[in-house]
Write a protein that holds these residues in place. Structure first.
Motif: not given
Length: 420
Positions: A1-6, A107-110, A411-420
């Motif tokens: 599963m891709p590590d989006l945080a990295n 790819a993300h384990g669904i 405050t930005v607490v995270d970043y949401i990655r999209t895959f369109f």
């Protein structure tokens, strides 16, 4: 599963601070920068952390209260982080529309995917057969809506040497002039017969999308849903689901899920367990236009209320007349297929204070400009930021690959990655 945080932050991602280049997403998140003072450039799309959490909890409790399973439509966001949050909040699985989306999910384990379309692409079916054979725990269900489609699926799966049958539900069309789906019960039976004649497919239920009912209102939607549930009941009695482990009955966009809940509650006891599967997806971010007006919670306020979670911040770059201004966000940045953005607040470019956008209206979008009309007395200067509400989440997410998740204080607490 891709590590989006990295994943590394760079020029691919709009609006992120230039001095963050080379950091990982996880490292940037840990800095907890402020959206307004932390180096972000405009335009920048923000997602409210509090509103997303509220909306996730609300649909979780709604589904539980009404005895529904829930497979939210992932094409709304195509954001694996949000999929994970939805699963944590009780979702059965995630709904897809096309093979690419299903590949992203896998790819993300669904582990459970409902494909709300007929799948006849032989390349995609070969991929699906390999996924099913490689993972006994992977559950996949898709529509069938034609005898020809069944033939194409069977042919491709046999050519792929598929070891597991693919679970299918017959899609009942929402009426003449609607989108996909078999138009009549007789036609549905012919498709079901075609499925039964194969060794590669397994009929497990019926489904459809009530949002495509022509001139939809509660009465018309309810009438179509009764046709759908009657089909399930008749086929259950006739033994058409004999090979299934459970019977899937599925519907539910984001505009009529209250009516879906009401009609699905009327389903009788079957000889097999019944999965009453709701597929609403736009609820996660909700919006400030189309769905704000159509949400079932407007009709049943005691159930709660969704909160719009998107705000697009755009900067005033031109003020050519007292009645006109232009910002630097346009069609490339803002959803515009259903409604124009709504000017909600102004952040003063001098003081940083935020106030209501009184007398400020977005009247049009160019590729990279918003046309803004200002009424007499509207206090708006070059350099001010306008916070805009957006309509239609599906075409908001697809314009941004990395979206700051922002708390109420900026405050930005995270970043949401999209895959369109």
């Amino acid at each position: 599963m891709p590590d989006l945080a990295n994943e590394r932050v760079d020029h691919r991602f709009k609006a992120l601070p230039p001095d963050a280049e080379g950091l990982t997403v996880g490292e940037l998140s840990a800095q907890r920068r402020n959206l307004f003072t932390g180096g972000f450039t405009t335009p920048v799309l923000a997602l409210s952390a509090e509103s997303v959490e509220h909306n996730l909890r609300l649909l979780e409790t709604y589904a539980e209260r009404h005895g529904l399973a829930f497979a939210p439509h992932g094409k709304t966001s195509m954001a694996p982080q949000l999929f994970d949050r939805q699963l944590e909040h009780g979702a059965w699985g995630i709904t897809a529309a096309v093979p690419h989306q299903a590949r992203v999910y896998r790819a993300h384990g669904i582990a459970r995917i409902f494909l709300a379309n007929e799948l006849v692409d032989p390349v995609a079916l070969r991929w699906l057969a390999a996924e099913l054979d490689a993972d006994p725990g992977f559950r996949f269900v898709c529509y069938v809506d034609s005898v020809r489609g069944v033939e194409l699926m069977d042919e491709a799966l046999r050519a792929a040497g598929a070891g597991r049958r693919v679970d299918v539900v017959v899609e009942l069309g929402a009426g003449e002039g609607a989108r996909t789906g078999v138009r009549t019960e007789t036609g549905c039976a012919a498709v079901a017969d075609a499925v039964a004649a194969t060794t590669t497919l397994r009929l497990v239920g019926v489904a459809g999308y009530e949002g495509e009912v022509p001139q939809a209102d509660s009465e018309r939607v309810r009438a179509w849903l009764h046709r759908l549930t009657a089909l399930a009941v008749d086929w259950g009695k006739a033994g058409r689901f004999a090979d299934a482990d459970e019977i899937v009955v599925s519907a539910g966009g984001s505009a009529w899920f209250d009516t879906v809940a009401e009609v699905f509650a009327e389903l009788p006891v079957f000889s097999l367990p019944v999965l009453k599967l709701l597929r609403s997806g736009a609820y996660v971010s909700h919006d400030s236009g189309h769905y704000r007006k159509l949400t079932p919670f407007n009709r049943v306020p005691e159930e709660g209320a969704l909160e719009p979670a998107f705000r697009l911040w755009s900067q005033v770059v031109s003020r050519p007349t007292p009645e006109q201004a232009f910002t630097n966000a346009g069609k490339r940045d803002a959803a515009h297929d259903l409604h124009l953005p709504e000017a909600q607040v102004v952040r003063d470019g001098r003081t940083g204070e935020i106030r209501a956008a009184e007398g400020v209206t977005v009247t049009g979008l160019s590729d990279q400009h918003a046309w803004v009309r200002t009424e007499e007395g509207a206090d708006l200067e070059v350099g001010d930021w306008i916070g805009m509400g957006l309509s239609h989440p599906c075409t908001s997410f697809d314009k941004w690959q990395l979206i700051p998740l922002v708390e109420a204080d900026g405050t930005v607490v995270d970043y949401i990655r999209t895959f369109f």
